[in-house]
Design a protein around this motif. Structure first.
Motif, PDB file in Angstrom:
ATOM      1  N   TYR A  20       0.475  -2.670  15.420  1.00 29.41           N
ATOM      2  CA  TYR A  20       1.284  -3.559  14.591  1.00 29.41           C
ATOM      3  C   TYR A  20       1.774  -4.716  15.444  1.00 29.41           C
ATOM      4  N   ARG A  21       1.570  -5.939  14.975  1.00 28.20           N
ATOM      5  CA  ARG A  21       1.899  -7.141  15.749  1.00 28.20           C
ATOM      6  C   ARG A  21       3.325  -7.634  15.510  1.00 28.20           C
ATOM      7  N   ASP A  22       4.007  -7.077  14.570  1.00 27.89           N
ATOM      8  CA  ASP A  22       5.282  -7.617  14.132  1.00 27.89           C
ATOM      9  C   ASP A  22       6.336  -6.506  14.159  1.00 27.89           C
ATOM     10  N   THR A  23       7.502  -6.799  14.732  1.00 20.69           N
ATOM     11  CA  THR A  23       8.547  -5.767  14.834  1.00 20.69           C
ATOM     12  C   THR A  23       9.061  -5.337  13.464  1.00 20.69           C
ATOM     13  N   THR A  24       8.965  -6.208  12.474  1.00 22.13           N
ATOM     14  CA  THR A  24       9.374  -5.819  11.119  1.00 22.13           C
ATOM     15  C   THR A  24       8.470  -4.705  10.611  1.00 22.13           C
TER      16      THR A  24
ATOM     17  N   GLU B  90       9.938   4.789   7.849  1.00 23.61           N
ATOM     18  CA  GLU B  90       9.127   5.629   6.961  1.00 23.61           C
ATOM     19  C   GLU B  90       8.790   6.962   7.628  1.00 23.61           C
ATOM     20  N   GLN B  91       8.425   6.895   8.902  1.00 22.06           N
ATOM     21  CA  GLN B  91       8.098   8.098   9.671  1.00 22.06           C
ATOM     22  C   GLN B  91       9.305   9.036   9.721  1.00 22.06           C
ATOM     23  N   THR B  92      10.476   8.482   9.985  1.00 21.40           N
ATOM     24  CA  THR B  92      11.700   9.273  10.060  1.00 21.40           C
ATOM     25  C   THR B  92      12.031   9.894   8.714  1.00 21.40           C
ATOM     26  N   GLU B  93      11.989   9.088   7.651  1.00 20.06           N
ATOM     27  CA  GLU B  93      12.308   9.590   6.316  1.00 20.06           C
ATOM     28  C   GLU B  93      11.343  10.697   5.892  1.00 20.06           C
TER      29      GLU B  93
ATOM     30  N   MET C 123       0.853  -1.175   0.000  1.00 21.77           N
ATOM     31  CA  MET C 123       0.000   0.000   0.000  1.00 21.77           C
ATOM     32  C   MET C 123       0.898   1.236   0.000  1.00 21.77           C
ATOM     33  N   SER C 124       0.531   2.211  -0.779  1.00 22.03           N
ATOM     34  CA  SER C 124       1.349   3.417  -0.873  1.00 22.03           C
ATOM     35  C   SER C 124       1.297   4.220   0.417  1.00 22.03           C
ATOM     36  N   LEU C 125       2.355   5.013   0.615  1.00 25.69           N
ATOM     37  CA  LEU C 125       2.425   5.879   1.796  1.00 25.69           C
ATOM     38  C   LEU C 125       1.256   6.852   1.815  1.00 25.69           C
ATOM     39  N   THR C 126       0.925   7.423   0.657  1.00 18.99           N
ATOM     40  CA  THR C 126      -0.168   8.393   0.587  1.00 18.99           C
ATOM     41  C   THR C 126      -1.489   7.753   0.981  1.00 18.99           C
ATOM     42  N   ARG C 127      -1.755   6.580   0.425  1.00 26.88           N
ATOM     43  CA  ARG C 127      -3.024   5.903   0.739  1.00 26.88           C
ATOM     44  C   ARG C 127      -3.079   5.526   2.213  1.00 26.88           C
ATOM     45  N   ARG C 128      -1.978   4.951   2.724  1.00 33.22           N
ATOM     46  CA  ARG C 128      -1.961   4.567   4.133  1.00 33.22           C
ATOM     47  C   ARG C 128      -2.102   5.797   5.021  1.00 33.22           C
ATOM     48  N   SER C 129      -1.426   6.888   4.661  1.00 29.32           N
ATOM     49  CA  SER C 129      -1.522   8.116   5.456  1.00 29.32           C
ATOM     50  C   SER C 129      -2.952   8.635   5.490  1.00 29.32           C
ATOM     51  N   LEU C 130      -3.619   8.608   4.362  1.00 29.96           N
ATOM     52  CA  LEU C 130      -5.023   9.049   4.311  1.00 29.96           C
ATOM     53  C   LEU C 130      -5.911   8.147   5.163  1.00 29.96           C
ATOM     54  N   MET C 131      -5.687   6.852   5.048  1.00 26.27           N
ATOM     55  CA  MET C 131      -6.493   5.903   5.838  1.00 26.27           C
ATOM     56  C   MET C 131      -6.253   6.109   7.336  1.00 26.27           C
ATOM     57  N   GLU C 132      -4.993   6.291   7.711  1.00 24.87           N
ATOM     58  CA  GLU C 132      -4.670   6.484   9.122  1.00 24.87           C
ATOM     59  C   GLU C 132      -5.197   7.824   9.630  1.00 24.87           C
ATOM     60  N   ALA C 133      -5.120   8.867   8.802  1.00 25.62           N
ATOM     61  CA  ALA C 133      -5.651  10.173   9.200  1.00 25.62           C
ATOM     62  C   ALA C 133      -7.156  10.098   9.403  1.00 25.62           C
ATOM     63  N   THR C 134      -7.836   9.422   8.495  1.00 25.79           N
ATOM     64  CA  THR C 134      -9.290   9.262   8.623  1.00 25.79           C
ATOM     65  C   THR C 134      -9.633   8.461   9.869  1.00 25.79           C
ATOM     66  N   ALA C 135      -8.933   7.362  10.075  1.00 25.62           N
ATOM     67  CA  ALA C 135      -9.184   6.522  11.247  1.00 25.62           C
ATOM     68  C   ALA C 135      -8.939   7.285  12.538  1.00 25.62           C
ATOM     69  N   SER C 136      -7.876   8.098  12.580  1.00 21.68           N
ATOM     70  CA  SER C 136      -7.564   8.827  13.815  1.00 21.68           C
ATOM     71  C   SER C 136      -8.630   9.859  14.152  1.00 21.68           C
ATOM     72  N   ARG C 137      -9.298  10.397  13.129  1.00 20.57           N
ATOM     73  CA  ARG C 137     -10.389  11.346  13.388  1.00 20.57           C
ATOM     74  C   ARG C 137     -11.534  10.686  14.154  1.00 20.57           C
ATOM     75  N   PHE C 138     -11.659   9.370  13.984  1.00 19.79           N
ATOM     76  CA  PHE C 138     -12.700   8.620  14.691  1.00 19.79           C
ATOM     77  C   PHE C 138     -12.166   7.978  15.964  1.00 19.79           C
ATOM     78  N   GLY C 139     -10.915   8.293  16.314  1.00 23.24           N
ATOM     79  CA  GLY C 139     -10.318   7.751  17.531  1.00 23.24           C
ATOM     80  C   GLY C 139      -9.768   6.353  17.366  1.00 23.24           C
TER      81      GLY C 139
ATOM     82  N   ALA D 101       9.628  -0.859   9.867  1.00 23.07           N
ATOM     83  CA  ALA D 101       9.350  -0.221   8.576  1.00 23.07           C
ATOM     84  C   ALA D 101       8.585   1.082   8.779  1.00 23.07           C
ATOM     85  N   LEU D 102       7.617   1.075   9.675  1.00 26.89           N
ATOM     86  CA  LEU D 102       6.844   2.281   9.951  1.00 26.89           C
ATOM     87  C   LEU D 102       7.724   3.369  10.562  1.00 26.89           C
ATOM     88  N   LEU D 103       8.574   2.996  11.503  1.00 25.02           N
ATOM     89  CA  LEU D 103       9.464   3.972  12.131  1.00 25.02           C
ATOM     90  C   LEU D 103      10.430   4.564  11.110  1.00 25.02           C
TER      91      LEU D 103
END
Length: 127
Positions: free
Chosen positions: A22-26, A34-37, A1-17, A30-32
């Protein structure tokens, strides 16, 4: 899934609380990464802008105050997470990491407050 799509999905989800866990350290690593970059990419021009804008001690003050306010709010949120983790008897290593993060956050707010005070003291001494 692209960063843009995931970011939009996460932003929408966060608006609803809603927050994703993530269950896996990998996945977490990867998220950390991506967040840093993303953050470094967005901040690439910040040094030049800050140099142009922050021409004296008082010009620095509002930005540092803003950062302190955000850090303090986040640290207080983490304190709540820590209390919940303790009350639920979550693993000691998680509680220890949360304690470290909260302690470090409080130290950072103290350092930022000292920086803000210094901007005023340096300005006063210069006039």
């Amino acid at each position: 899934m692209s960063l843009t799509r995931r970011s939009l999905m996460e932003a929408t989800a966060s608006r609803f609380g809603w927050r994703r866990a993530y269950r896996d350290t990998t996945q977490v690593d990867a998220l950390l990464t991506e967040q840093t970059e993303t953050t470094y990419t967005e901040a690439a021009d910040h040094a030049a802008l800050a140099t142009a804008k922050n021409d004296d001690a008082l010009a620095v003050q509002p930005g540092v105050l803003d950062v302190r306010g955000r850090v303090l709010a986040d640290v207080l949120y983490l304190e709540g997470v820590l209390v919940g983790a303790r009350n639920r008897g979550l693993p000691p290593e998680l509680i220890e990491r949360l304690e470290d993060a909260v302690d470090h956050g409080h130290e950072m707010t103290v350092l930022l407050a000292a920086t803000v005070r210094t901007t005023a003291a340096v300005h006063t001494a210069g006039h």
